[in-house]
Motif scaffolding. Structure first.
Motif, PDB file in Angstrom:
ATOM      1  N   PRO A 339      12.889  22.578 -11.008  1.00 41.87           N
ATOM      2  CA  PRO A 339      11.686  22.240 -12.104  1.00 41.87           C
ATOM      3  C   PRO A 339      11.579  20.844 -12.919  1.00 41.87           C
ATOM      4  N   GLY A 340      12.398  20.350 -13.593  1.00 40.56           N
ATOM      5  CA  GLY A 340      12.961  19.466 -14.208  1.00 40.56           C
ATOM      6  C   GLY A 340      11.686  19.345 -15.422  1.00 40.56           C
ATOM      7  N   ILE A 341      12.011  18.396 -16.671  1.00 40.64           N
ATOM      8  CA  ILE A 341      11.233  18.254 -17.210  1.00 40.64           C
ATOM      9  C   ILE A 341       9.857  17.696 -17.879  1.00 40.64           C
ATOM     10  N   PRO A 342       9.184  18.121 -17.917  1.00 39.48           N
ATOM     11  CA  PRO A 342       7.550  17.053 -18.563  1.00 39.48           C
ATOM     12  C   PRO A 342       7.691  15.688 -19.078  1.00 39.48           C
ATOM     13  N   GLU A 343       7.293  15.102 -18.865  1.00 43.05           N
ATOM     14  CA  GLU A 343       7.298  13.310 -19.368  1.00 43.05           C
ATOM     15  C   GLU A 343       7.253  13.121 -20.957  1.00 43.05           C
ATOM     16  N   SER A 344       5.913  14.269 -21.347  1.00 44.71           N
ATOM     17  CA  SER A 344       4.874  14.559 -23.050  1.00 44.71           C
ATOM     18  C   SER A 344       6.650  15.867 -23.280  1.00 44.71           C
ATOM     19  N   GLU A 345       7.588  16.486 -23.147  1.00 41.57           N
ATOM     20  CA  GLU A 345       8.217  16.735 -23.360  1.00 41.57           C
ATOM     21  C   GLU A 345       9.635  16.649 -23.918  1.00 41.57           C
ATOM     22  N   LYS A 346      10.193  15.361 -22.931  1.00 44.19           N
ATOM     23  CA  LYS A 346      11.254  14.757 -22.970  1.00 44.19           C
ATOM     24  C   LYS A 346      12.185  14.122 -24.410  1.00 44.19           C
ATOM     25  N   ALA A 347      10.706  13.895 -24.890  1.00 47.37           N
ATOM     26  CA  ALA A 347      11.213  13.282 -26.571  1.00 47.37           C
ATOM     27  C   ALA A 347      11.581  14.197 -26.900  1.00 47.37           C
ATOM     28  N   ARG A 348      11.114  15.159 -27.308  1.00 46.42           N
ATOM     29  CA  ARG A 348      11.701  16.466 -27.802  1.00 46.42           C
ATOM     30  C   ARG A 348      12.213  17.773 -28.069  1.00 46.42           C
ATOM     31  N   VAL A 349      13.041  17.493 -26.530  1.00 44.84           N
ATOM     32  CA  VAL A 349      13.864  18.509 -25.807  1.00 44.84           C
ATOM     33  C   VAL A 349      15.347  18.674 -26.481  1.00 44.84           C
ATOM     34  N   PHE A 350      15.566  17.254 -27.515  1.00 43.50           N
ATOM     35  CA  PHE A 350      16.113  17.441 -28.213  1.00 43.50           C
ATOM     36  C   PHE A 350      16.460  17.454 -29.445  1.00 43.50           C
ATOM     37  N   GLU A 351      15.555  18.265 -29.789  1.00 44.45           N
ATOM     38  CA  GLU A 351      14.815  18.497 -31.891  1.00 44.45           C
ATOM     39  C   GLU A 351      15.592  20.536 -31.018  1.00 44.45           C
ATOM     40  N   ARG A 352      16.430  20.985 -32.662  1.00 48.88           N
ATOM     41  CA  ARG A 352      17.422  21.854 -32.270  1.00 48.88           C
ATOM     42  C   ARG A 352      15.940  23.324 -32.341  1.00 48.88           C
ATOM     43  N   LEU A 353      16.613  24.029 -31.937  1.00 50.81           N
ATOM     44  CA  LEU A 353      15.178  25.581 -31.494  1.00 50.81           C
ATOM     45  C   LEU A 353      13.994  25.154 -30.335  1.00 50.81           C
ATOM     46  N   TYR A 354      14.373  23.792 -30.144  1.00 50.16           N
ATOM     47  CA  TYR A 354      13.108  23.910 -29.125  1.00 50.16           C
ATOM     48  C   TYR A 354      13.025  24.283 -27.700  1.00 50.16           C
ATOM     49  N   ARG A 355      12.104  25.013 -27.268  1.00 52.50           N
ATOM     50  CA  ARG A 355      12.177  25.302 -26.213  1.00 52.50           C
ATOM     51  C   ARG A 355      11.275  24.707 -25.444  1.00 52.50           C
ATOM     52  N   VAL A 356      11.201  24.164 -24.306  1.00 51.60           N
ATOM     53  CA  VAL A 356      10.077  23.927 -23.365  1.00 51.60           C
ATOM     54  C   VAL A 356       8.937  24.780 -22.950  1.00 51.60           C
ATOM     55  N   ASP A 357       9.649  25.621 -22.319  1.00 55.71           N
ATOM     56  CA  ASP A 357       8.347  27.132 -21.936  1.00 55.71           C
ATOM     57  C   ASP A 357       9.563  28.435 -23.112  1.00 55.71           C
ATOM     58  N   LYS A 358       8.390  28.743 -24.009  1.00 52.64           N
ATOM     59  CA  LYS A 358       8.268  29.474 -25.167  1.00 52.64           C
ATOM     60  C   LYS A 358       8.629  30.505 -24.297  1.00 52.64           C
ATOM     61  N   SER A 359       7.913  30.680 -23.136  1.00 51.85           N
ATOM     62  CA  SER A 359       7.690  32.301 -22.911  1.00 51.85           C
ATOM     63  C   SER A 359       8.492  32.982 -22.084  1.00 51.85           C
ATOM     64  N   ARG A 360       9.879  32.271 -22.206  1.00 51.39           N
ATOM     65  CA  ARG A 360      11.118  32.335 -21.371  1.00 51.39           C
ATOM     66  C   ARG A 360      11.701  33.752 -22.495  1.00 51.39           C
ATOM     67  N   ARG A 384      20.525  10.053 -22.373  1.00 51.23           N
ATOM     68  CA  ARG A 384      19.551  10.409 -21.427  1.00 51.23           C
ATOM     69  C   ARG A 384      18.949  10.969 -20.210  1.00 51.23           C
ATOM     70  N   LEU A 385      17.293  11.307 -20.047  1.00 50.07           N
ATOM     71  CA  LEU A 385      16.834  12.157 -19.582  1.00 50.07           C
ATOM     72  C   LEU A 385      16.792  11.763 -18.314  1.00 50.07           C
ATOM     73  N   GLU A 386      16.448  11.453 -17.191  1.00 53.76           N
ATOM     74  CA  GLU A 386      15.760  10.541 -16.285  1.00 53.76           C
ATOM     75  C   GLU A 386      15.035  11.708 -15.190  1.00 53.76           C
ATOM     76  N   ASP A 387      14.247  11.542 -14.509  1.00 48.93           N
ATOM     77  CA  ASP A 387      13.373  12.053 -13.307  1.00 48.93           C
ATOM     78  C   ASP A 387      14.523  11.816 -11.892  1.00 48.93           C
ATOM     79  N   ALA A 388      14.753  12.847 -11.366  1.00 47.01           N
ATOM     80  CA  ALA A 388      15.566  13.029 -10.449  1.00 47.01           C
ATOM     81  C   ALA A 388      14.851  12.908  -8.622  1.00 47.01           C
ATOM     82  N   HIS A 389      13.170  13.661  -8.761  1.00 46.04           N
ATOM     83  CA  HIS A 389      12.473  13.236  -7.616  1.00 46.04           C
ATOM     84  C   HIS A 389      12.970  14.067  -6.778  1.00 46.04           C
ATOM     85  N   PRO A 390      13.653  15.698  -6.564  1.00 43.97           N
ATOM     86  CA  PRO A 390      13.021  16.211  -7.679  1.00 43.97           C
ATOM     87  C   PRO A 390      13.945  16.917  -8.456  1.00 43.97           C
TER      88      PRO A 390
END
Length: 402
Positions: A339-360, A384-390
């Motif tokens: 599923p990849g990572i949304p563009e708006s989340e790419k800058a934050r996923v390197f933060e400690r304890l940050y998770r894209v899907d907090k419900s998982r 770096r994080l890049e889109d692989a399409h998909p």
């Protein structure tokens, strides 16, 4: 005596003292440029007048010598005719015009040289400020402009920037120390708690049917939670240790292809059990770099575990490595078609304890990419994080061994 005079001069006319004595309005770049323009104009007028005066004086003396020569020849009878107009008006105008042109050329050259020198001096300061800001943006808070005296706007900005970075570096270091100390202090009681829970579970297993199923389930959940807490604190301590740079003392010459092969050998069966396919692409020749083998293996393992955790069954994960012949850098990347990572989340996923899907609730700690970035930084590389399409491609680039 000379030493006393030097000490007196440095005490009363040092750059720091002069900077402190200047009023605020005199430190403005606009004021300094205006004063400089006035000084240049005054110097230009003096220079033009001086050049014109000496040039015209030289030409008039030459004309005067010619007149004296003709007069002597006339007196001695060698010349019978006398010039009624020994100094021609056109000659005077020509001399004056030549003097002004020469003075104008010299003044223009002087002005251009002064402007170029001032512009280069200002541009050096601006370039240094840009470099320091770029280094700070990359996480290097130790960068400084080196400016000490607030003699103008750019110098004041440089001094303020250095002061800000010093305070920020101190705050970040204090926060890192606090985080490391908290993690270290809590690790011991958590380890003791887990040991006590394991002891209770053994006793419960020995008691057998005397313990209810709900009690055994809660005991199992408590053990899992304690293990999760211990893993989090271990990861936080490791990240803090990596960021401190202490692990560089363990660096040796490492073959990146061997690291990739080791991780692939471990995770090919893991991927197969999860219903996924792990493929490996690496060159036949070694890719050398100076690094920590254990941390590099953990970095690659974290990237693959992230892909395994967030990709659905049937996904393909590609692990590749290679070299860049233009700059000698080596790289590795992990690509999936999930599923990849949304563009708006790419800058934050390197933060400690940050998770894209907090419900998982898949057991992820939110520290895998943080640790991978810390390892890349320790090796003077980037991630770096890049889109692989998909899907998602995570690329790590590090300098190769010289």
């Amino acid at each position: 005596m000379k030493q006393r005079a030097s000490v007196w001069f440095n005490r009363h006319f040092s750059p720091a003292r002069i900077s402190a004595m200047l009023p605020r309005w005199a430190k403005s770049s606009a004021t300094q440029q205006g004063m400089m323009f006035g000084a240049v104009s005054l110097i230009s007028l003096v220079l033009m007048a001086s050049v014109t005066y000496f040039y015209v004086e030289h030409e008039l003396k030459s004309q005067n010598r010619e007149i004296v020569k003709e007069t002597r020849e006339l007196a001695q009878g060698h010349q019978k005719e006398i010039d009624d107009d020994p100094i021609d008006d056109e000659d005077i105008l020509t001399v004056l015009m030549s003097g002004f042109v020469l003075a104008g050329v010299l003044v223009s050259l002087f002005t251009v040289a002064l402007i170029v020198a001032m512009s280069r001096h200002s541009q050096k300061r601006i370039t240094r400020i840009e470099q320091v800001l770029a280094q700070a943006a990359e996480g290097d808070l130790s960068a400084r402009t080196g400016e000490r005296y607030t003699v103008n706007d750019l110098a004041q900005i440089s001094v303020s920037l250095d002061d800000m970075l010093s305070r920020l570096q101190g705050s970040v270091a204090a926060m890192s120390d606090i985080s490391a100390n908290i993690a270290h202090e809590l690790k011991t009681p958590i380890t003791r708690l887990r040991h006590n829970l394991l002891t209770l579970k053994e006793e419960a297993d020995e008691m057998g049917s005397q313990c209810s199923d709900s009690f055994l389930n809660e005991m199992e959940n408590a053990l899992n939670d304690s293990q999760r807490l211990a893993s989090i604190f271990d990861a936080l301590l490791r990240i803090s240790q990596i960021k401190s740079g202490a692990r560089r003392a363990r660096f040796s010459q490492i073959d990146l292809t061997a690291v990739v092969a080791t991780v692939a050998e471990i995770y090919e069966d893991v991927a197969d059990d999860a219903g996924m396919l792990l493929t490996v692409e690496k060159p036949d020749s070694p890719l050398w770099l100076q690094g920590d083998r254990e941390l590099l293996i953990q970095q690659v393992a974290n990237l693959i575990e992230n892909a395994l955790r967030y990709c659905p069954a049937g996904s393909t994960i590609r692990l590749r490595c290679g070299g860049n012949p233009t700059d000698g850098a080596v790289w590795l990347d992990v690509t999936d078609n999930g599923p990849g990572i949304p563009e708006s989340e790419k800058a934050r996923v390197f933060e400690r304890l940050y998770r894209v899907d907090k419900s998982r609730t898949d057991g992820g700690l939110g520290l895998g990419l943080s640790l991978a970035k810390a390892v890349a930084g320790l090796h003077h590389g980037d991630i770096r994080l890049e889109d692989a399409h998909p899907g998602l491609r995570v690329r790590v680039t590090m300098p190769g061994a010289q």
